[in-house]
Each structure stands twice: as structure tokens, then as C-alpha cells.
Design an enzyme around this catalytic site. Sequence first.
Site, PDB file in Angstrom:
ATOM      1  N   ARG A  72      60.635  -7.499  -6.037  1.00 46.96           N
ATOM      2  CA  ARG A  72      60.663  -8.885  -5.559  1.00 46.96           C
ATOM      3  C   ARG A  72      60.852  -9.886  -6.682  1.00 46.96           C
ATOM      4  O   ARG A  72      61.157 -11.053  -6.419  1.00 46.96           O
ATOM      5  CB  ARG A  72      59.367  -9.237  -4.813  1.00 46.96           C
ATOM      6  N   ARG A  97      59.371 -18.424   4.329  1.00 45.67           N
ATOM      7  CA  ARG A  97      59.732 -17.147   3.724  1.00 45.67           C
ATOM      8  C   ARG A  97      61.023 -17.273   2.906  1.00 45.67           C
ATOM      9  O   ARG A  97      61.162 -16.670   1.846  1.00 45.67           O
ATOM     10  CB  ARG A  97      59.861 -16.064   4.802  1.00 45.67           C
TER      11      ARG A  97
END
Length: 196
Positions: free
Chosen positions: A88, A150
Amino acid sequence: MRLIILGPPGAGKGTQSVRLVEKYQIPQLSTGDMLRAAVKHETPIGLKAKEVMAAGHLVSDEIVVGIVADRIEEPDAHNGFILDGFPRTVPQAEALDKMLASKNVQLDAVLELVIDHEKLMARIKKRAADMEAAGQTVRADDRPEALFKRLEAYNAYTAAVGPYYEKKGLLRKVDGMQPIEAVAAAIDKILGEDKS
């Protein structure tokens, strides 16, 4: 086939991962699932993670990479794997690279599903409205407001992972706004080229 699939929420990573799992007979590795399994089975790294989580802290990149390292040693991952949702951040990508190099394992490709954020938001809003009109419950994370948050998090942290792999010559971009079948065909073409 050892792959990473990148892309913002709603880009279709899960849909394409399921298809690739079936096609190549390799597991899709979710760091969340692997973490829970390591804790449940009380592996050495799982016990470390359990201790960190019990103290209310986030699990470090070192622990997550350790869990990935353990998982790719399992028999079902010997022919490859798909990492979806990891790495990530660039530091996670660097740690993953070091771990894979220590095992003499190389990635075949990093696929990035590229999407138009405005069109994606419009698609999600329409889907939520259609579901409500049909009397169906819209999950909290399928609501436009949640998706917007998000997407912001993705842009702040994860968007830099693509350029990191691009510099290494591993990144292959796919237009994620196409119909599912067209995205799948583009991925198949890329992976066919990478194998030759």
C-alpha cells in the site's frame, strides 16, 4: 505467475483477481486474511502481530512482510500468487522487494487498473441509487461518501506505488473503465507477452 494488482477502490481488482486465480491455479493473498490466519494458528510472526494488536497498535510493515514471506512458502503458492491490496506504500514495496530477493523470487508483473475517478464516482452513485430504488440495502462501504474517503486515502498513500514499480520496468497499466471482459482480455495479452 507472481503478480501484484494495484488500483483504487472500485477499480475491479477483486473481480480480475478471482479470474486469474482460476486461470493460473494460484492463490490470491489478502494481507488481512493472512494476518488473521497467522494469529489464529499462533505462528511466530502471528504471535508478534497478536501482541502488537492487543496493545492497540497497527501492525508494522516488517510484520506484514513477514506474514507474506511465510504464506508464499505454502504449497499452493509454489507456482505463484496474486497480491491484491499490498503493498500500500512505497516503504512496503521496498520491504516486499527485499524479502522476495532473499527468497530468489521475482515478480512477473505489477498490473495497475487505471480509472477515471469522476466516472467511478458517478458509477457508484448510480449503483447505490438503483439499489435503494429496488429496496435493497446499500453497504456502508458502497456509499459514495465512503468511496470518496477511500479514494483520498489511496491517492495520499498508495498511488505512489505504481511509479515505484514503473521505474523497475514491472508496471503494466490497464484501462479499468472498460467492460470487465475487455479488462480481462487486456490483462491476458499483457501476461502472455510477459511470459515470452
